[in-house]
Design a protein around this motif. Sequence first.
Motif, PDB file in Angstrom:
ATOM      1  N   ALA A 102       0.833  -1.207   0.000  1.00  0.00           N
ATOM      2  CA  ALA A 102       0.000   0.000   0.000  1.00  0.00           C
ATOM      3  C   ALA A 102       0.870   1.260   0.000  1.00  0.00           C
ATOM      4  N   LEU A 103       1.943   1.242   0.765  1.00  0.00           N
ATOM      5  CA  LEU A 103       2.836   2.402   0.808  1.00  0.00           C
ATOM      6  C   LEU A 103       3.484   2.654  -0.547  1.00  0.00           C
ATOM      7  N   ALA A 104       3.915   1.586  -1.203  1.00  0.00           N
ATOM      8  CA  ALA A 104       4.521   1.729  -2.528  1.00  0.00           C
ATOM      9  C   ALA A 104       3.517   2.305  -3.517  1.00  0.00           C
ATOM     10  N   ALA A 105       2.285   1.848  -3.462  1.00  0.00           N
ATOM     11  CA  ALA A 105       1.251   2.356  -4.369  1.00  0.00           C
ATOM     12  C   ALA A 105       0.975   3.840  -4.106  1.00  0.00           C
ATOM     13  N   LEU A 107       3.036   6.074  -2.843  1.00  0.00           N
ATOM     14  CA  LEU A 107       4.172   6.867  -3.305  1.00  0.00           C
ATOM     15  C   LEU A 107       4.208   6.954  -4.830  1.00  0.00           C
ATOM     16  N   ARG A 108       3.858   5.859  -5.511  1.00  0.00           N
ATOM     17  CA  ARG A 108       3.798   5.901  -6.979  1.00  0.00           C
ATOM     18  C   ARG A 108       2.766   6.923  -7.448  1.00  0.00           C
ATOM     19  N   ARG A 109       1.610   6.958  -6.779  1.00  0.00           N
ATOM     20  CA  ARG A 109       0.573   7.932  -7.146  1.00  0.00           C
ATOM     21  C   ARG A 109       1.050   9.369  -6.932  1.00  0.00           C
ATOM     22  N   LYS A 110       1.972   9.558  -6.014  1.00  0.00           N
ATOM     23  CA  LYS A 110       2.496  10.893  -5.749  1.00  0.00           C
ATOM     24  C   LYS A 110       3.676  11.245  -6.640  1.00  0.00           C
TER      25      LYS A 110
END
Length: 191
Positions: A102-105, A107-110
């Motif tokens: 969830a954290l990786a997702a 950060l990718r969205r940001k």
Amino acid sequence: MTSFPRLSTSESEPGDDPNGDNPNRDDPNREEQAHAYCLRLLTVRARTRAELAGKLTQRGYAEAVAQRVLDRLAKVGLVDDEDFAEQWVRSRHLYAGKGKRALAAELRRKGVDNEVITSSLADIDAGAERDRAEQLVRDRLRREKLDDEPGSDLKLKRRLAGMLARRGYSQSMALDVVTVELAGERERRRV
């Protein structure tokens, strides 16, 4: 279909070209406005370079102006994607209970680069992630009424595993944690 009259050349702004790009948008005043806008955004919360670039684009700033402003902010340390990612991971893991996926997702969205994401998630090892999942399940189980009806454990396990899955924990870890913690809570309540 309604048609609108086209602007004649005498009605257009000086410097406008037919593509809609206005070279006058690249003036120093415009750059200072963009800089002030970014500073206002950064006073609310830290943001990634990509987030700020998107906000500047929404406001109609030219890409060259946005790049200069963002370079200026990065030079003084106000825009630092690595620092942002580390703080984001630490905060969201600790307070929101988010797992690595969830954290990786997020950060990718940001707009954070994959290399930066990988390095910021390196601080969370499998043990720390499991500990956080166990704590989340324990906290939730304390508020649950445990029935002795057949099938009630299955419903509860599904709900708790779903909660962990939505927070980015793997299915196998979620099921294992829920099973162990549910057995522990039942034992605790018997005593």
